[in-house]
Enzyme design. Structure first.
Site, PDB file in Angstrom:
ATOM      1  N   LYS A 175     -29.603   6.814 -25.790  1.00 56.42           N
ATOM      2  CA  LYS A 175     -28.165   7.001 -25.511  1.00 56.42           C
ATOM      3  C   LYS A 175     -28.062   7.565 -24.098  1.00 56.42           C
ATOM      4  O   LYS A 175     -28.288   8.756 -23.864  1.00 56.42           O
ATOM      5  CB  LYS A 175     -27.584   7.986 -26.535  1.00 56.42           C
ATOM      6  CG  LYS A 175     -26.118   7.774 -26.876  1.00 56.42           C
ATOM      7  CD  LYS A 175     -25.162   8.043 -25.767  1.00 56.42           C
ATOM      8  CE  LYS A 175     -24.841   9.494 -25.527  1.00 56.42           C
ATOM      9  NZ  LYS A 175     -24.060   9.695 -24.284  1.00 56.42           N
ATOM     10  N   GLU A 251     -35.265  19.462 -22.893  1.00 53.85           N
ATOM     11  CA  GLU A 251     -35.371  19.867 -21.488  1.00 53.85           C
ATOM     12  C   GLU A 251     -33.958  20.199 -21.038  1.00 53.85           C
ATOM     13  O   GLU A 251     -33.110  19.310 -20.929  1.00 53.85           O
ATOM     14  CB  GLU A 251     -35.995  18.738 -20.674  1.00 53.85           C
ATOM     15  CG  GLU A 251     -37.438  18.496 -21.102  1.00 53.85           C
ATOM     16  CD  GLU A 251     -38.114  17.332 -20.417  1.00 53.85           C
ATOM     17  OE1 GLU A 251     -37.421  16.480 -19.844  1.00 53.85           O
ATOM     18  OE2 GLU A 251     -39.348  17.273 -20.472  1.00 53.85           O
ATOM     19  N   CYS A 285     -31.872  19.831 -12.254  1.00 53.30           N
ATOM     20  CA  CYS A 285     -32.184  20.961 -13.143  1.00 53.30           C
ATOM     21  C   CYS A 285     -33.165  21.914 -12.482  1.00 53.30           C
ATOM     22  O   CYS A 285     -33.140  23.116 -12.719  1.00 53.30           O
ATOM     23  CB  CYS A 285     -32.753  20.437 -14.458  1.00 53.30           C
ATOM     24  SG  CYS A 285     -34.144  19.335 -14.205  1.00 53.30           S
ATOM     25  N   GLU A 379     -25.465  28.049 -13.932  1.00 53.69           N
ATOM     26  CA  GLU A 379     -25.955  26.831 -13.282  1.00 53.69           C
ATOM     27  C   GLU A 379     -24.751  26.112 -12.665  1.00 53.69           C
ATOM     28  O   GLU A 379     -23.895  25.604 -13.392  1.00 53.69           O
ATOM     29  CB  GLU A 379     -26.623  25.943 -14.336  1.00 53.69           C
ATOM     30  CG  GLU A 379     -27.262  24.711 -13.747  1.00 53.69           C
ATOM     31  CD  GLU A 379     -27.911  23.819 -14.810  1.00 53.69           C
ATOM     32  OE1 GLU A 379     -27.329  23.659 -15.902  1.00 53.69           O
ATOM     33  OE2 GLU A 379     -28.987  23.265 -14.519  1.00 53.69           O
TER      34      GLU A 379
END
Ligand code: NAD
Length: 475
Positions: A175, A251, A285, A379
């Site tokens: 997906k 992750e 990331c 973040e």
């Protein structure tokens, strides 16, 4: 306009209810593709196809060599279609086309080649026994693997997620993120051309919460979920997976610390630090988004760093010279922009950068922000770096570890002893010393804390994608 289908059971298909959504090119801010929008029915038919391909099809039984041949052919085809794949991610999310051609597409092909060969060559343990028995381990494919991917490195991370399960004989439902659907469907079509049997690699397009993404994770017919994305989404997927006791590999987000010691070689530290935060417009990331510089060199480093940030070429991601494109979507642009209000309120001096044209944010350097401010703790996922000073190794390590995340960290120093000491003290899945983003696919990759669960890469991927079976035989 281009149409992006699902690829289910070896066929390119529309959604069963015929619904579509649009993919917006973030540079032109106009739709450039229409995409099949998966519903619960599409999730179910993908699960049925993948289940049948695993339980009855040739893929799990055909052996490592035969699978590797097909996966290498797929890698060849991806290299041949580099222009089409590069355009897909660039138009879906604004990544500079040169990055796609030089890095993302070649690495995506390499992901298939590496895991196909690694699976073929890996040995399995046998245990000598004192009781007159012979014991050995069989690594058997786990079954149907659901892979859910983010939008920041669409093709590269999708191949990283699906190459291991395919190499060990599993079937897969991928997906892609709703913002970056196109390259996955192209890749699945190429996999069929390479000879992959129907139902082995299925791509279902659509959204996450209350949509195909969630429905796939709730299915009792699947055997593994591998996910890359935000930590909050990881929590939602973990809840869904727990209902059926499905193993997960996650992750997740990061807020990487980049420590520059006074004994660092600035000619190395400055360009690596620039790359660590501004490549892919900071939508990484692993970004070095918290930069800590030792007192003694703070001013000298910041001066060089700001000068280099100002040099970056911002513009049309389809232009080969562009280094910083727009952010991936209007929603994401608004999220990143909101941090400029937070910085104005909470503190920190902006030395260069700010909001640019359209959905672009210029490479932004903020010095001396309060350590407890949102921009330091959260973040941002944009080209915005928060720079603070430290004095001495102990403080550097304490500042670096003061985060809920723990994906990676960077250390710049010319002292060998310090490099090893600091690398050992940092809470992170990966520590880069005097470099950034150098990867070897045999090494463990993943994060501690809110940055993930488990590791992927080499034998770590095998642990996740297989059911190791102990066989004990009397001699
Ligand atoms: P996201 O979590 O919003 O979405 C990722 C994927 O999950 C998308 O495909 C989305 O449709 C799907 N999804 C969302 N909710 C879901 C649900 N309830 N059930 C099932 N699927 C669902 O993340 P994003 O914004 O696409 O990606 C950016 C994030 O990914 C950042 O936090 C970044 O740090 C992280 N990331 C981590 C790594 C890593 O290796 N650790 C790599 C790249 C990106």
């Amino acid at each position: 306009m281009k149409f992006v289908p699902h690829v289910i059971d070896g066929r390119e298909v529309e959604s069963l209810d015929g619904k579509r959504f649009q993919s917006i090119n973030p540079y032109t801010r106009k739709p450039w593709a229409e995409v099949a929008m998966g519903s619960r029915m599409d999730a179910e038919r993908a699960v049925v196809a993948a289940r049948r391909a695993f339980d009855e099809g040739p893929w799990p039984k055909m052996g490592y060599n035969a699978r590797a041949k097909i996966l290498h052919r797929l890698a060849d085809l991806m290299e041949k279609h580099v222009d089409e794949l590069a355009e897909a991610d660039t138009c879906d999310m604004g990544k500079p086309i040169t990055d796609m051609k030089v890095a993302d597409v070649p690495r995506s092909a390499h992901n298939f080649r590496f895991f196909a060969d690694f699976a073929k060559l890996a040995s399995a343990e046998s245990f000598p026994s004192d009781t007159g028995h012979h014991m050995y381990t069989r690594y058997e494919p786990a079954g149907v693997v659901v892979a859910i991917a983010p939008w920041n490195f669409p093709l590269m991370l999708e191949t990283w997620k699906i190459a291991p399960p395919l190499s060990w004989g599993n079937t897969v439902i991928l997906k892609p993120a709703e913002d970056t659907p196109t390259s996955a469907s192209i890749m699945a079509k190429l996999a069929l051309e390479a000879g992959m049997p129907p139902g082995v690699l299925n791509v279902v397009q659509g959204f996450g919460p209350e949509a195909v993404g969630q429905f796939l994770t709730e299915s009792p017919e699947i055997d593994r979920i591998t996910f890359t994305g935000e930590s909050a989404t990881g929590r939602a997927i973990a809840r869904a997976a727990s209902a059926n006791l499905i193993p997960v590999s996650f992750e997740l987000g990061g807020k990487g610390a980049n420590l520059v010691f006074a004994d660092a070689d600035l000619d190395k530290a400055v360009p690596w630090s620039i790359r660590a935060i501004f490549s892919n417009a900071g939508q990484v990331c692993l970004a070095g988004s918290r930069l800590f510089v030792e007192d003694r060199i703070f001013d000298a480093f910041v001066e060089k760093f700001v000068a280099a940030a100002k040099q970056m070429v911002i513009g049309d991601p389809l232009d080969a010279k562009t280094q910083v494109g727009p952010l991936s979507s209007e929603t994401h642009f608004k999220k990143v922009s909101s941090y400029f209000d937070a910085i104005a309120k909470e503190g920190g001096e902006i030395l260069t950068g700010g909001i640019g044209d359209g959905w672009t944010v210029k490479p932004t350097v903020v010095v001396n922000p309060p350590l407890n401010s949102r921009a330091v703790r959260e973040e941002i996922f944009g080209p915005v770096v928060m720079v603070n000073r430290f004095s001495g190794e102990e403080e550097a390590v304490r500042l670096a570890n003061d985060t809920v995340y723990g994906l990676n960290a960077m250390v710049f120093t010319e002292s060998l002893r310090r490099a090893h000491r600091v690398a050992a003290a940092l809470h992170a899945g990966t520590v880069w010393v005097n470099c950034f983003f150098i990867r070897d696919l045999r090494a463990p990759f993943g994060g501690v804390g809110d940055s993930g669960i488990g590791r992927e890469g080499g034998s770590y991927s095998r642990e996740f994608c297989t059911e190791p079976k102990a066989v004990v035989m009397e001699i």
